[in-house]
Scaffold this active site. Sequence first.
Site, mmCIF file in Angstrom:
data_model
loop_
_atom_site.group_PDB
_atom_site.id
_atom_site.type_symbol
_atom_site.label_atom_id
_atom_site.label_comp_id
_atom_site.label_asym_id
_atom_site.label_seq_id
_atom_site.Cartn_x
_atom_site.Cartn_y
_atom_site.Cartn_z
ATOM 1 N N HIS C 57 1.042 -1.382 0.169
ATOM 2 C CA HIS C 57 0.012 0.072 -0.001
ATOM 3 C C HIS C 57 0.300 1.105 -0.348
ATOM 4 C CE1 HIS C 57 -3.451 -2.357 0.651
ATOM 5 N NE2 HIS C 57 -3.033 -3.016 1.864
ATOM 6 N N HIS C 219 -6.636 -4.482 -0.953
ATOM 7 C CA HIS C 219 -5.916 -5.648 -1.434
ATOM 8 C C HIS C 219 -6.565 -6.783 -2.427
ATOM 9 C CE1 HIS C 219 -6.490 -4.702 2.854
ATOM 10 N NE2 HIS C 219 -5.678 -4.954 2.931
#
Lengths: 199, 199, 333, 333
Positions: C57, C219
């Site tokens: 991320h 995700h």
Amino acid sequence: MKYSLNFLNQWIVCAEQQFKAHLAELNALDAAIGDGDHGSNLARGFTKVVEKLQADKPATPAALLKLVGMTLISSVGGASGPLYGTFFLEAAKVAGDQLQLDDAGLALCLQAGLAGIQRLGKAEPGDKTMVDALSPAVSVLNKQVGLEMAAQKAREGRDATIPMIAHKGRASYLGERAIGHADPGATSASLLFDCLAKP
Amino acid sequence: MKYSLNFLNQWIVCAEQQFKAHLAELNALDAAIGDGDHGSNLARGFTKVVEKLQADKPATPAALLKLVGMTLISSVGGASGPLYGTFFLEAAKVAGDQLQLDDAGLALCLQAGLAGIQRLGKAEPGDKTMVDALSPAVSVLNKQVGLEMAAQKAREGRDATIPMIAHKGRASYLGERAIGHADPGATSASLLFDCLAKP
Amino acid sequence: MKQLVNAPGQVVTEALQGMALAYPDLIRVHDNPHYIVRADAPKNGKVALVSGGGSGHEPMHGGFVGLGMLDAACPGAVFTSPTPDQIQEASAAVHGGKGVLHIVKNYTGDVLNFQMAAELLQSDGVEVRAVIMDDDVAVKDSLYTAGRRGVGATVLAEKICGGAAEAGASLNEVAALCSSVNASARSMGLALGPCTNPETGQASFTLGENEIEFGIGIHGEPGRQRIPLQPADTLTEMLMLPILEDLPFKKRDEVLLFVNGLGATPLVEQYIVYRAAEMVATKHGLKVSRRLVGSYMTSLDMAGISITLLRLDETMRQYWDAPVRTPALRWGL
Amino acid sequence: MKQLVNAPGQVVTEALQGMALAYPDLIRVHDNPHYIVRADAPKNGKVALVSGGGSGHEPMHGGFVGLGMLDAACPGAVFTSPTPDQIQEASAAVHGGKGVLHIVKNYTGDVLNFQMAAELLQSDGVEVRAVIMDDDVAVKDSLYTAGRRGVGATVLAEKICGGAAEAGASLNEVAALCSSVNASARSMGLALGPCTNPETGQASFTLGENEIEFGIGIHGEPGRQRIPLQPADTLTEMLMLPILEDLPFKKRDEVLLFVNGLGATPLVEQYIVYRAAEMVATKHGLKVSRRLVGSYMTSLDMAGISITLLRLDETMRQYWDAPVRTPALRWGL
Ligand SMILES: Nc1ncnc2c1ncn2[C@@H]1O[C@H](COP(=O)(O)OP(=O)(O)O)[C@@H](O)[C@H]1O
Ligand SMILES: Nc1ncnc2c1ncn2[C@@H]1O[C@H](COP(=O)(O)OP(=O)(O)O)[C@@H](O)[C@H]1O
Ligand SMILES: [Mg+2]
Ligand SMILES: [Mg+2]
Ligand SMILES: [Mg+2]
Ligand SMILES: [Mg+2]
């Protein structure tokens, strides 16, 4: 033959249509050895040019050619914008205040245009640029063999760029990888001469 | 039957091999309704576990189970790390200082493990989690019908998750889109029981 | 899928080594377990802010470590939450005697691992508070789900709470501020394509030629639904409306508007979406007074966008404006 | 290829409107012709720095407008250099009486359009100097090419010259510094995949499963050669060696190392490449004293990386460290 304001106007309108019709093809040629925008660039520029021609209605060949040149310069960008722009601007200078051009006058105008392109871009024939189509076409114009012959020479010049290695513009980064592709600028230049022969 | 230290050791080694053999399958199940890492997570964790077992050679079932639990917690991450880790830690607590476990002892250990998972993760049977495989398997263990039957129940529990909507974990975000996929954690739990039956 | 990596198992470790080399003046990177702390940690007498989550991320969270933001970040494996001992060690390393705030995104894995870490820390006598971020309106918040996911508001909470902690706020105050940021923020995202986990080499999902995932998670979890691609303005409005309705945001609310690229989305597209989003907010009567545009909370190479809207009060605005000096967010210093 | 746009012909205009909304305190955006100026332009008594080029390389150049960097940026159509009147108007708008420096990347289109603009400005009595950036070692610098392309060094030159101009340097001094940055910097890049021009919807090229373009340009122009994908460390070394040899960089040179993502490259991969690049530089005996990692000069959604190495002298280092306050680069303020 005499080339009236109307003739020149039709020439440019034809060019706009040709560049739009060949937009994807010119982009694809440019994608192969450049950045893929030559068709979009010319379509954008000539759309603007035709809008301006309709709005301003220039009164002389010189005014028309100047308007085309200025508009291309201010709306195309890229390499081809200043080069084609200069072509028309230099042609305009030679046109002076004539109300129509004769064969010799047209030849002189386009010769000046080509000289302007070469002064600005420093390309010689054989460098795989628009000069390869423009130069043989302008040469035969001087011999007064007719516009169709000039267009024919431009097409031959375009085809002659296929086996060349480029020495100017983006394609020059490619070295031998440029071989086998027609130059996009030489291709658009031959379309311009096709329109001159049959506007 | 008696379950020696050696038996438990083989169980864990088998689990490591199974998770590695099914790594891609577990990841794919998790990709369908989660984030695609369940196989990688367990393979990473159990690799570490087997390394530690070989290095530390724990002397009692409790020590072994504790080492497995601690190592999973510190090397897996994700949801399954704390959950499976707790399973083994809670089992270890019940194992006390026995040198080997009998059927009832093993059942008590695993029941405590399952209770730990449920305390931590708050999942009930029917929530489409590892609990759906663990719970029926642990239940029959209490009835002393043998490990193969427990493994059979775990597999049935895994299959029962296929039509479920998930209420816990990442798959719960999916609503009806989770229907039609087996839960990855229930699948890994049934592999764990397969190894218990045939370590 | 082609990626610039050496070995799948080395991705996180090598990326962290790269970060350590790239920002020697801002951060220190600890190996085994992995964590990142600000170069001048621990700051005695300051509440320590710790966050973490799966890798992939970036720049969240490691890129937000530094003066005025996080004291430590714990990167797990790609898309896998960090482990309790990792979080414990990182927290202990930055604890300055005033307690530790854990800023946790609401995913089962993150919540459980941070919870275990907090228990370990508490048994060592460290005062710990955790705030769970759950701002993603794409997920139904019901007893029958794991609850809403923590997404874009996390970046804003880390900045604002970092400002407060730097200014000397107590653990209770920083925790309350964090909860209040979470309660005042809503987010939603969409993906034009999947992401590819360098550890597995697998794309997270497959979309049709003209299909997008609406309500995507960070995700690569599937989103709310698949819908056909539409013009940017339409899609932006489709993200904005559920956000606006959920809080709900009301006329004359002062807001921070955050348009976030999910990884592979060019800035040109982010600006186009920002334009549309601010137009929707303004039409709705909101006063957009603070803005953030960029790829701050990504999903590897996912193409897509998320939008976060935060209703600002004076405290939040003040700490948003406060100086920050981290690899990814920096102003005033 | 899916993109977040409304209409192909509106991409640049709407993106600029988004930028204007997103950074009201830093920049002003002019429409028809397009240009971006710093919010407080013109700065009287300061040399004005103007750059520009095709759009699609964001944040370059518009994201570098602001205190300590550019006074104006002229974005052309995607990958198409701006036009002379655009450059002329932008330059006139920021001219503060001390002359204008044009920082031009060496592409035929950019060079010709900036040259025409300079003639127009000079005939209006504005003093103009242009520095042509040509740092890309992927291209042979010979009489038989258009010369080397301007790539990553442009970002560094804009920052360093911006610092000098802010500090009151004269047009001659800033131009000399810019030439010196260009002369001291070398770059090279590679692409893992093509980019897709939102104005044409066409991918710039097609690569095999396992193939990369080595020596890529920033407009999707084909590179030096196609080679198979290799580990990040190998590829990084393959980029670094020609860079090192070309200047050549020598043992004990102090350098700035800039690893640049081309658009779709996740930060994780950029950090892995940064790690490898600094290791090569250090092995070569260089002293890496300044660093930049991120997607600062992109090619839309191209996956890939470029590396720029700049030999620093004291002046460059000082102006690199000087405060900068732009949408994309900011520190010290
Ligand atoms: N120096 C030059 N002299 C003459 N023609 C040139 C020169 N450089 C480039 N060209 C022409 O310009 C064409 C490319 O134009 P275009 O694609 O519109 O611009 P750009 O390369 O900036 O994208 C080439 O195909 C070539 O014919
Ligand atoms: N609250 C919970 N209780 C029990 N099991 C759970 C819970 N949440 C998730 N799980 C299990 O964890 C599995 C996912 O594990 P894993 O993929 O390793 O973690 P993550 O979801 O963090 O990526 C799910 O398939 C489910 O069986
Ligand atoms: Mg082109
Ligand atoms: Mg998972
Ligand atoms: Mg996970
Ligand atoms: Mg171009």
